[in-house]
Enzyme design. Structure first.
Site, PDB file in Angstrom:
ATOM      1  N   LYS A 169       0.807  -1.221   0.000  1.00  0.00           N
ATOM      2  CA  LYS A 169       0.000   0.000   0.000  1.00  0.00           C
ATOM      3  C   LYS A 169       0.844   1.276   0.000  1.00  0.00           C
ATOM      4  O   LYS A 169       0.401   2.320  -0.471  1.00  0.00           O
ATOM      5  CB  LYS A 169      -0.956   0.005   1.196  1.00  0.00           C
ATOM      6  CG  LYS A 169      -2.062  -1.030   1.089  1.00  0.00           C
ATOM      7  CD  LYS A 169      -3.043  -0.915   2.241  1.00  0.00           C
ATOM      8  CE  LYS A 169      -4.140  -1.960   2.107  1.00  0.00           C
ATOM      9  NZ  LYS A 169      -5.180  -1.818   3.146  1.00  0.00           N
ATOM     10  N   GLY A 172     -13.670  -6.775  10.272  1.00  0.00           N
ATOM     11  CA  GLY A 172     -13.473  -5.819   9.190  1.00  0.00           C
ATOM     12  C   GLY A 172     -14.266  -6.071   7.933  1.00  0.00           C
ATOM     13  O   GLY A 172     -14.027  -5.423   6.910  1.00  0.00           O
TER      14      GLY A 172
END
Length: 243
Positions: free
Chosen positions: A64, A226
């Site tokens: 990321k 999540g």
């Protein structure tokens, strides 16, 4: 047929591939979603070279932050966060990095927040944790990072104690500890200090109930995974690709 995909490492478990495959089928969208499993981020340009019809990409652990150097520009939020999980291929072929993790987290956590949830501990310091910090700041919630090594402005796991847990009532796990198949693992926090005033948010979605969530609930804390965050960030990515 349009091609979308996920860039990451060891991503056979991928939520994104199954989510988008079901979405494409349900909404009769002529597209396919692939996993691009890279041993190193230096392989990233090969994805575009070998898939000229690609229309958009997601990015996951551990790339990321590393993928940013391969992009042409960043959306404002991605630049502030310092991490990218969504890439739009512009009409001129240039790559723009976005972050929809913070959108997914913020929208999914808001329903569980109570007036005493004013401070949060963020477990982990990777790309996901940066998006969480950005969302918390937007929500007006103070936060501290927790990592293996203490530094200015953050705790290490060894120094966490009852006093700290009486001050910080939100615990967010941004580490991969507890992900299938290592389901017995969890971040080494003193769970005995959790109470019914705590909210534990585990970014992991497989298993549905992690060891950390199980231990937290045993102490009376509210614990959520999540999955909803992932669904929301995926839909936000879809809007970006098609805007």
């Amino acid at each position: 047929m349009k091609i979308y995909g996920l860039v990451g490492k060891n991503i056979d478990y991928s939520f994104s591939r199954s989510y988008f495959a079901e979405k494409f089928k349900r909404e009769n969208i002529p597209a396919v979603y692939k996993n691009f499993d890279l041993t190193d981020i230096s392989e990233f340009p090969e994805i575009l070279k070998n898939n000229p019809g690609i229309s958009g990409l997601n990015v996951t652990i551990p790339y990321k932050q590393a993928v940013i150097s391969y992009l042409d520009k960043l959306a404002e939020e991605a630049e502030r966060i310092g991490a990218v999980n969504t890439i739009k291929i512009e009409k001129d072929g240039k790559l723009t990095g976005y972050n929809t993790d913070y959108i997914g987290f913020q929208k999914s956590v808001e329903a569980f927040l109570k007036p005493h949830h004013k401070k949060a501990l963020i477990l982990g310091t990777g790309g996901a944790s940066k998006a969480i910090a950005y969302a918390l700041k937007d929500l007006g919630i103070e936060y501290r990072f927790v990592s293996r090594n203490a530094s200015v402005g953050q705790h290490d796991y060894q120094t966490l104690n009852e006093e700290i847990f009486q001050e910080f009532h939100i615990i967010i796990n941004c580490t991969p500890l507890g992900t299938f198949p290592s389901v017995e693992k969890y971040p080494q926090i003193p769970v005995e200090h959790l109470s019914n005033s705590h909210l534990v948010f585990d970014l992991i979605y497989n298993p549905q109930t992690t060891k950390l969530m199980e231990l937290a609930r045993h102490q009376g804390a509210t614990a959520i995974n999540g999955l909803k965050m992932l669904e929301l960030q995926a839909e936000a990515a879809w809007k970006i690709w098609n805007s």
